[in-house]
Design a protein around this motif. Structure first.
Motif, PDB file in Angstrom:
ATOM      1  N   PHE A  61     -19.529 -43.086  -2.905  1.00 11.33           N
ATOM      2  CA  PHE A  61     -18.890 -44.228  -3.556  1.00 11.33           C
ATOM      3  C   PHE A  61     -17.381 -44.143  -3.349  1.00 11.33           C
ATOM      4  CE2 PHE A  61     -19.254 -40.829  -6.708  1.00 11.33           C
ATOM      5  CZ  PHE A  61     -17.940 -40.690  -7.132  1.00 11.33           C
ATOM      6  N   ASN A  62     -16.730 -45.280  -3.465  1.00 10.73           N
ATOM      7  CA  ASN A  62     -15.271 -45.281  -3.441  1.00 10.73           C
ATOM      8  C   ASN A  62     -14.699 -45.940  -4.697  1.00 10.73           C
ATOM      9  OD1 ASN A  62     -15.728 -48.002  -3.004  1.00 10.73           O
ATOM     10  ND2 ASN A  62     -14.893 -48.035  -0.927  1.00 10.73           N
ATOM     11  N   LYS A  63     -15.584 -46.283  -5.645  1.00 14.29           N
ATOM     12  CA  LYS A  63     -15.128 -46.890  -6.895  1.00 14.29           C
ATOM     13  C   LYS A  63     -16.224 -46.710  -7.943  1.00 14.29           C
ATOM     14  CE  LYS A  63     -13.410 -51.343  -8.677  1.00 14.29           C
ATOM     15  NZ  LYS A  63     -13.053 -52.741  -8.281  1.00 14.29           N
ATOM     16  N   THR A  64     -15.832 -46.414  -9.177  1.00 15.57           N
ATOM     17  CA  THR A  64     -16.802 -46.240 -10.248  1.00 15.57           C
ATOM     18  C   THR A  64     -16.335 -46.985 -11.507  1.00 15.57           C
ATOM     19  OG1 THR A  64     -15.774 -44.249 -11.179  1.00 15.57           O
ATOM     20  CG2 THR A  64     -17.391 -43.928  -9.425  1.00 15.57           C
ATOM     21  N   CYS A 100     -19.649 -44.812   4.541  1.00 14.30           N
ATOM     22  CA  CYS A 100     -18.855 -43.811   5.248  1.00 14.30           C
ATOM     23  C   CYS A 100     -17.649 -43.431   4.393  1.00 14.30           C
ATOM     24  CB  CYS A 100     -18.375 -44.351   6.603  1.00 14.30           C
ATOM     25  SG  CYS A 100     -17.259 -45.778   6.453  1.00 14.30           S
ATOM     26  N   GLY A 101     -17.000 -42.341   4.764  1.00 14.15           N
ATOM     27  CA  GLY A 101     -15.759 -41.962   4.122  1.00 14.15           C
ATOM     28  C   GLY A 101     -15.880 -41.079   2.901  1.00 14.15           C
ATOM     29  N   TYR A 102     -17.098 -40.824   2.439  1.00 14.74           N
ATOM     30  CA  TYR A 102     -17.286 -39.991   1.245  1.00 14.74           C
ATOM     31  C   TYR A 102     -17.518 -38.533   1.647  1.00 14.74           C
ATOM     32  CZ  TYR A 102     -22.230 -40.738   2.476  1.00 14.74           C
ATOM     33  OH  TYR A 102     -23.424 -40.808   3.143  1.00 14.74           O
ATOM     34  N   LYS A 103     -17.397 -37.618   0.684  1.00 15.53           N
ATOM     35  CA  LYS A 103     -17.537 -36.194   0.955  1.00 15.53           C
ATOM     36  C   LYS A 103     -18.898 -35.894   1.578  1.00 15.53           C
ATOM     37  CE  LYS A 103     -17.521 -31.660  -1.284  1.00 15.53           C
ATOM     38  NZ  LYS A 103     -17.410 -30.917  -2.563  1.00 15.53           N
ATOM     39  N   GLY A 104     -18.875 -35.252   2.730  1.00 25.63           N
ATOM     40  CA  GLY A 104     -20.106 -34.885   3.410  1.00 25.63           C
ATOM     41  C   GLY A 104     -20.723 -35.993   4.223  1.00 25.63           C
ATOM     42  N   SER A 158     -11.504 -42.385   9.709  1.00 21.40           N
ATOM     43  CA  SER A 158     -10.879 -42.068   8.419  1.00 21.40           C
ATOM     44  C   SER A 158     -11.904 -41.727   7.349  1.00 21.40           C
ATOM     45  CB  SER A 158     -10.044 -43.263   7.947  1.00 21.40           C
ATOM     46  OG  SER A 158     -10.866 -44.407   7.773  1.00 21.40           O
ATOM     47  N   CYS A 159     -11.380 -41.127   6.260  1.00 18.46           N
ATOM     48  CA  CYS A 159     -12.167 -40.793   5.075  1.00 18.46           C
ATOM     49  C   CYS A 159     -11.381 -41.210   3.845  1.00 18.46           C
ATOM     50  CB  CYS A 159     -12.444 -39.288   5.005  1.00 18.46           C
ATOM     51  SG  CYS A 159     -13.351 -38.630   6.423  1.00 18.46           S
ATOM     52  N   TYR A 160     -12.075 -41.356   2.737  1.00 21.31           N
ATOM     53  CA  TYR A 160     -11.380 -41.663   1.491  1.00 21.31           C
ATOM     54  C   TYR A 160     -10.659 -40.417   0.986  1.00 21.31           C
ATOM     55  CZ  TYR A 160     -13.948 -46.041   1.426  1.00 21.31           C
ATOM     56  OH  TYR A 160     -14.449 -47.275   1.757  1.00 21.31           O
ATOM     57  N   VAL A 161      -9.456 -40.624   0.476  1.00 18.87           N
ATOM     58  CA  VAL A 161      -8.665 -39.530  -0.096  1.00 18.87           C
ATOM     59  C   VAL A 161      -9.472 -38.872  -1.226  1.00 18.87           C
ATOM     60  CG1 VAL A 161      -6.532 -38.993  -1.329  1.00 18.87           C
ATOM     61  CG2 VAL A 161      -6.526 -40.751   0.471  1.00 18.87           C
ATOM     62  N   PRO A 162      -9.533 -37.538  -1.272  1.00 14.87           N
ATOM     63  CA  PRO A 162      -8.687 -36.562  -0.559  1.00 14.87           C
ATOM     64  C   PRO A 162      -9.350 -35.953   0.667  1.00 14.87           C
ATOM     65  CG  PRO A 162      -9.811 -35.462  -2.334  1.00 14.87           C
ATOM     66  CD  PRO A 162     -10.286 -36.900  -2.364  1.00 14.87           C
ATOM     67  N   SER A 203     -14.546 -33.400  12.918  1.00 21.40           N
ATOM     68  CA  SER A 203     -15.704 -33.493  13.806  1.00 21.40           C
ATOM     69  C   SER A 203     -16.691 -34.574  13.359  1.00 21.40           C
ATOM     70  CB  SER A 203     -16.422 -32.145  13.895  1.00 21.40           C
ATOM     71  OG  SER A 203     -15.548 -31.137  14.388  1.00 21.40           O
ATOM     72  N   GLY A 204     -16.138 -35.711  12.911  1.00 16.12           N
ATOM     73  CA  GLY A 204     -16.987 -36.850  12.548  1.00 16.12           C
ATOM     74  C   GLY A 204     -17.536 -36.827  11.149  1.00 16.12           C
ATOM     75  N   VAL A 205     -17.167 -35.786  10.359  1.00 19.16           N
ATOM     76  CA  VAL A 205     -17.675 -35.649   8.991  1.00 19.16           C
ATOM     77  C   VAL A 205     -16.502 -35.547   8.035  1.00 19.16           C
ATOM     78  CG1 VAL A 205     -19.040 -34.226   7.405  1.00 19.16           C
ATOM     79  CG2 VAL A 205     -19.777 -34.510   9.778  1.00 19.16           C
ATOM     80  N   CYS A 206     -16.646 -36.190   6.874  1.00 22.11           N
ATOM     81  CA  CYS A 206     -15.583 -36.134   5.845  1.00 22.11           C
ATOM     82  C   CYS A 206     -15.713 -34.865   5.026  1.00 22.11           C
ATOM     83  CB  CYS A 206     -15.670 -37.351   4.947  1.00 22.11           C
ATOM     84  SG  CYS A 206     -15.278 -38.899   5.788  1.00 22.11           S
ATOM     85  N   GLU A 207     -14.668 -34.049   5.057  1.00 21.13           N
ATOM     86  CA  GLU A 207     -14.703 -32.761   4.345  1.00 21.13           C
ATOM     87  C   GLU A 207     -13.472 -32.602   3.464  1.00 21.13           C
ATOM     88  OE1 GLU A 207     -15.128 -29.712   7.252  1.00 21.13           O
ATOM     89  OE2 GLU A 207     -17.188 -30.262   7.754  1.00 21.13           O
TER      90      GLU A 207
END
Length: 224
Positions: A125-128, A194-198, A211-215, A220-224
């Motif tokens: 998610f990017n918003k709750t 996309c953009g969430y942890k893992g 790109s990924c959502y902060v932070p 390598s194509g994965v948000c960590e």
């Protein structure tokens, strides 16, 4: 004898005035209590048959979301998709509030709804958002869902969450103490692909890197 009767009537009159005054003070106190805490509602006791709380609470959770979706559809918004993982987190928060005697979005450890979702490895998610409601009543539980949603819609902050077009998934969790004290948690998310942890990095736009959502950062194509 006549004097005794007059004295008795006078005492009854004084006693009646006292009870009228006392009841007025009690009613005034209750009205103030409900006004100051609009998401906590106290209803009069009405005798009702016993029922199985566990089974009915699942139905009640679904009814809350159904009524919320009615409001969204009436305002030309898409209905929320039920997410059982989110519902489990919401149930835990309702049970936690009931067990530990608090009624807040942030628990005693300082965790909010987003923290609680991530603690259960929910990252997509990017918003709750979160709405809470508490109802103390012994009337039939069929009124509980309607009271909660009507209460939320009558409060600008809670209404804003319900009618937020960004949200697309949600889950409801309800706990009940002694079949009379209901704690309701409704958690909302904006699900992202996309953009969430893992999760996978979001595709890049011209001139930008994936790109990924902060932070989180794209590795390598994965948000960590």
């Amino acid at each position: 004898m006549k004097e005794k009767i007059i004295l008795l009537l006078f005492m009854l009159l004084i006693l009646g005035l006292y009870y009228e005054y006392r009841e007025g003070i009690i009613a005034q106190f209750l009205n103030q209590l409900i006004y100051e805490t609009p998401m906590i509602e106290i209803k009069p006791n009405v005798s009702e048959p016993n029922y199985t709380v566990e089974t009915n609470l699942l139905e009640l959770e679904a009814e809350v979301q159904s009524l919320v979706n009615e409001q969204r559809i009436n305002h030309s918004l898409n209905p929320l998709v039920w997410n059982e993982d989110i519902a489990i987190v919401a149930r835990f928060h309702s049970e936690d509030m009931m067990t530990r005697g608090f009624f807040q979005h942030i628990n005693p450890e300082g965790l909010d709804s987003q923290d609680r979702l991530q603690r259960e490895a929910i990252y997509y998610f990017n918003k709750t958002g979160e709405n809470l409601y508490r109802l103390i009543t012994e009337v039939n539980q069929s009124i509980v869902a309607r009271k909660a949603v009507d209460g939320w819609m009558g409060s600008s902050g809670h209404r804003e969450i319900i009618l937020d077009g960004d949200f697309n998934e949600a889950g409801v969790g309800i706990a009940c103490s002694n079949e009379t004290d209901y704690y309701i948690t409704h958690d909302f998310i904006t699900r992202t692909d996309c953009g969430y942890k893992g999760g996978p990095c979001c595709p890049s736009k011209p001139g930008y890197l994936p790109s990924c959502y902060v932070p989180y950062e794209c590795v390598s194509g994965v948000c960590e």
